[in-house]
Design a protein around this motif. Structure first.
Motif, PDB file in Angstrom:
ATOM      1  N   PHE A 202       0.866  -0.989  -0.262  1.00 57.48           N
ATOM      2  CA  PHE A 202       0.412   0.147   0.370  1.00 57.48           C
ATOM      3  C   PHE A 202       0.659   0.792  -0.197  1.00 57.48           C
ATOM      4  O   PHE A 202       0.702   2.323  -0.564  1.00 57.48           O
ATOM      5  CB  PHE A 202      -1.017  -0.138   1.181  1.00 57.48           C
ATOM      6  N   GLY A 203       1.703   1.069   0.973  1.00 61.00           N
ATOM      7  CA  GLY A 203       2.938   2.328   1.092  1.00 61.00           C
ATOM      8  C   GLY A 203       3.297   2.935  -0.811  1.00 61.00           C
ATOM      9  O   GLY A 203       3.647   4.450  -1.220  1.00 61.00           O
ATOM     10  N   ASP A 204       4.011   1.961  -0.722  1.00 57.71           N
ATOM     11  CA  ASP A 204       4.430   1.985  -2.502  1.00 57.71           C
ATOM     12  C   ASP A 204       3.634   2.954  -3.484  1.00 57.71           C
ATOM     13  O   ASP A 204       3.694   3.890  -4.075  1.00 57.71           O
ATOM     14  CB  ASP A 204       5.403   0.896  -3.067  1.00 57.71           C
ATOM     15  N   MET A 205       2.465   1.795  -3.250  1.00 57.37           N
ATOM     16  CA  MET A 205       0.939   2.374  -4.049  1.00 57.37           C
ATOM     17  C   MET A 205       1.022   3.903  -3.762  1.00 57.37           C
ATOM     18  O   MET A 205       0.770   4.902  -4.432  1.00 57.37           O
ATOM     19  CB  MET A 205      -0.643   1.798  -4.253  1.00 57.37           C
ATOM     20  N   ALA A 206       0.954   4.459  -2.829  1.00 54.69           N
ATOM     21  CA  ALA A 206       0.333   5.496  -2.436  1.00 54.69           C
ATOM     22  C   ALA A 206       1.566   6.405  -2.088  1.00 54.69           C
ATOM     23  O   ALA A 206       0.920   7.840  -2.508  1.00 54.69           O
ATOM     24  CB  ALA A 206       0.158   5.751  -0.498  1.00 54.69           C
ATOM     25  N   THR A 207       2.634   6.749  -2.063  1.00 60.06           N
ATOM     26  CA  THR A 207       3.304   6.816  -2.292  1.00 60.06           C
ATOM     27  C   THR A 207       3.669   8.164  -3.630  1.00 60.06           C
ATOM     28  O   THR A 207       3.447   8.711  -3.939  1.00 60.06           O
ATOM     29  CB  THR A 207       4.688   5.973  -2.416  1.00 60.06           C
ATOM     30  N   ALA A 208       2.870   6.906  -4.560  1.00 61.63           N
ATOM     31  CA  ALA A 208       3.575   7.061  -5.879  1.00 61.63           C
ATOM     32  C   ALA A 208       2.657   7.937  -6.320  1.00 61.63           C
ATOM     33  O   ALA A 208       2.223   8.730  -7.789  1.00 61.63           O
ATOM     34  CB  ALA A 208       3.707   5.788  -6.488  1.00 61.63           C
ATOM     35  N   ALA A 209       0.641   7.814  -5.613  1.00 61.01           N
ATOM     36  CA  ALA A 209      -0.361   8.541  -6.595  1.00 61.01           C
ATOM     37  C   ALA A 209      -0.038   9.707  -5.557  1.00 61.01           C
ATOM     38  O   ALA A 209      -0.734  11.293  -5.879  1.00 61.01           O
ATOM     39  CB  ALA A 209      -1.280   7.467  -5.552  1.00 61.01           C
ATOM     40  N   PHE A 210      -0.024   9.869  -4.586  1.00 56.05           N
ATOM     41  CA  PHE A 210       0.404  11.306  -3.201  1.00 56.05           C
ATOM     42  C   PHE A 210       2.015  12.102  -3.882  1.00 56.05           C
ATOM     43  O   PHE A 210       1.585  13.304  -3.801  1.00 56.05           O
ATOM     44  CB  PHE A 210       0.494  11.214  -1.854  1.00 56.05           C
ATOM     45  N   GLY A 211       2.584  11.087  -4.297  1.00 55.41           N
ATOM     46  CA  GLY A 211       4.204  12.238  -4.629  1.00 55.41           C
ATOM     47  C   GLY A 211       4.879  12.392  -2.986  1.00 55.41           C
ATOM     48  O   GLY A 211       5.850  12.680  -3.393  1.00 55.41           O
ATOM     49  N   GLU A 212       4.556  11.602  -2.142  1.00 54.79           N
ATOM     50  CA  GLU A 212       5.381  11.697  -0.416  1.00 54.79           C
ATOM     51  C   GLU A 212       4.772  10.369  -0.376  1.00 54.79           C
ATOM     52  O   GLU A 212       3.739  10.090   0.021  1.00 54.79           O
ATOM     53  CB  GLU A 212       5.061  13.126   0.034  1.00 54.79           C
ATOM     54  N   PRO A 213       5.779   9.940   0.877  1.00 57.28           N
ATOM     55  CA  PRO A 213       5.974   8.472   1.732  1.00 57.28           C
ATOM     56  C   PRO A 213       4.836   9.606   2.284  1.00 57.28           C
ATOM     57  O   PRO A 213       4.196  10.135   3.488  1.00 57.28           O
ATOM     58  CB  PRO A 213       6.569   8.952   2.475  1.00 57.28           C
ATOM     59  N   VAL A 214       3.833   8.190   2.986  1.00 55.28           N
ATOM     60  CA  VAL A 214       2.436   8.371   3.459  1.00 55.28           C
ATOM     61  C   VAL A 214       2.411   7.036   5.145  1.00 55.28           C
ATOM     62  O   VAL A 214       3.912   6.713   4.882  1.00 55.28           O
ATOM     63  CB  VAL A 214       1.198   7.799   2.941  1.00 55.28           C
ATOM     64  N   SER A 215       2.281   7.317   6.116  1.00 52.28           N
ATOM     65  CA  SER A 215       2.220   7.106   7.621  1.00 52.28           C
ATOM     66  C   SER A 215       1.523   5.418   7.142  1.00 52.28           C
ATOM     67  O   SER A 215       0.625   4.883   6.179  1.00 52.28           O
ATOM     68  CB  SER A 215       1.488   7.304   7.990  1.00 52.28           C
ATOM     69  N   LYS A 216       2.168   4.485   7.311  1.00 52.47           N
ATOM     70  CA  LYS A 216       2.271   3.427   7.429  1.00 52.47           C
ATOM     71  C   LYS A 216       0.596   2.933   8.175  1.00 52.47           C
ATOM     72  O   LYS A 216      -0.455   1.916   7.474  1.00 52.47           O
ATOM     73  CB  LYS A 216       3.083   2.066   7.494  1.00 52.47           C
ATOM     74  N   GLU A 217      -0.169   3.560   8.732  1.00 52.02           N
ATOM     75  CA  GLU A 217      -1.317   3.328   9.597  1.00 52.02           C
ATOM     76  C   GLU A 217      -2.089   4.412   8.682  1.00 52.02           C
ATOM     77  O   GLU A 217      -3.785   4.060   9.456  1.00 52.02           O
ATOM     78  CB  GLU A 217      -1.081   3.963  10.920  1.00 52.02           C
ATOM     79  N   LEU A 218      -1.444   4.895   7.914  1.00 52.65           N
ATOM     80  CA  LEU A 218      -3.278   5.208   6.839  1.00 52.65           C
ATOM     81  C   LEU A 218      -4.191   4.364   6.317  1.00 52.65           C
ATOM     82  O   LEU A 218      -5.418   4.633   6.605  1.00 52.65           O
ATOM     83  CB  LEU A 218      -2.670   5.819   5.557  1.00 52.65           C
ATOM     84  N   LEU A 219      -3.712   2.669   6.237  1.00 51.43           N
ATOM     85  CA  LEU A 219      -4.056   1.548   5.726  1.00 51.43           C
ATOM     86  C   LEU A 219      -4.452   1.077   7.348  1.00 51.43           C
ATOM     87  O   LEU A 219      -5.724   0.546   7.430  1.00 51.43           O
ATOM     88  CB  LEU A 219      -3.876   1.242   4.762  1.00 51.43           C
TER      89      LEU A 219
END
Length: 242
Positions: A202-219
């Motif tokens: 999820f983190g890899d996809m979200a980083t590509a989608a949002f343009g920045e790393p996201v919290s692992k607890e977002l999911l």
């Protein structure tokens, strides 16, 4: 009478576990709110770059996109290859040092460690659980399939029940590892590895989608000794009918 006596004997232990669970849940909520307030600038953290006699510098609120507090008692924060100690927190909106903010950003870009995660304040995932195709569709992010689909689908059952019961986010229940092992038909270690891999995917996809790393607890969130749960802010969307 034997059953009543046994229940009475076990009641203190049950009450103690319930009290500890309530305490842990409350502490998790406090940490989340505290981190959000730092990101919003409602609270400001000050740090001395030249310890112990240096000038106190305010940390810019945006720096909390990279930092997280790792030791609340000692005032220690880490992230993006930076470790800060002896933080002091105060209310207010002081003008922050742009130079110091740049140092944090650059440290995050050049660090050999895992990129720091962005706080998930202000973000809300929209999930569609499509049982026909065995896919978890995350709007604007991507899809999870296979073992990731099964894990999220099981966690979603409890999350949806919590929503149905109108529980506030901080009271959404965690699914214990033992429950996951039964539902997913795998051992404890496999469950932990599965959660880690799912978060990473999820983190890899979200980083590509949002343009920045996201919290692992977002999911998926976790609380020690209590298990895992989907982020209570997630919104479920029904799959489109053909």
């Amino acid at each position: 009478m034997e059953g009543e006596e046994a229940a009475a004997k076990n009641r203190p232990a049950v009450q103690a576990r319930e009290a500890q669970a309530a305490k842990d849940s409350a502490w998790l909520t406090i940490q989340r709110v505290f981190q959000t307030r730092l990101l919003e600038g409602v609270l400001i953290a000050y740090v001395r770059r030249d310890f112990p006699f240096g000038k106190w510098d305010p940390l810019p609120p945006d720096s909390w996109r990279a930092l997280r507090i790792t030791d609340w008692r000692r005032g220690t924060a880490e992230g993006g290859g930076v470790r800060l100690t002896d933080l002091r927190i105060a209310p207010g909106f002081p003008s922050a040092s742009k130079e110091f903010a740049a140092q944090l950003v650059n440290a995050g870009e050049t660090s050999a460690s895992t990129p720091a995660a962005v706080s998930h304040a202000g973000r809300q995932l929209q999930l569609t659980i499509d049982v026909r195709t065995s896919k978890i569709k995350i709007k604007g992010v991507g899809e999870l399939t296979g073992a990731h689909y099964r894990l999220v689908a099981v966690l979603a059952e409890t999350a949806k029940q919590d929503i149905f019961e109108l529980l506030p986010p901080e009271e959404h229940r965690f699914v214990k590892v033992q429950q996951l092992t039964k539902r997913l038909k795998m051992g404890d270690e496999s469950v932990y590895r599965g959660v880690s891999k799912c978060r990473r995917a999820f983190g890899d996809m979200a980083t590509a989608a949002f343009g920045e790393p996201v919290s692992k607890e977002l999911l998926i969130e976790n609380l020690r000794r209590h298990g895992f749960r989907l982020n209570p802010n997630i919104r479920f969307i029904a799959p489109k009918s053909d």
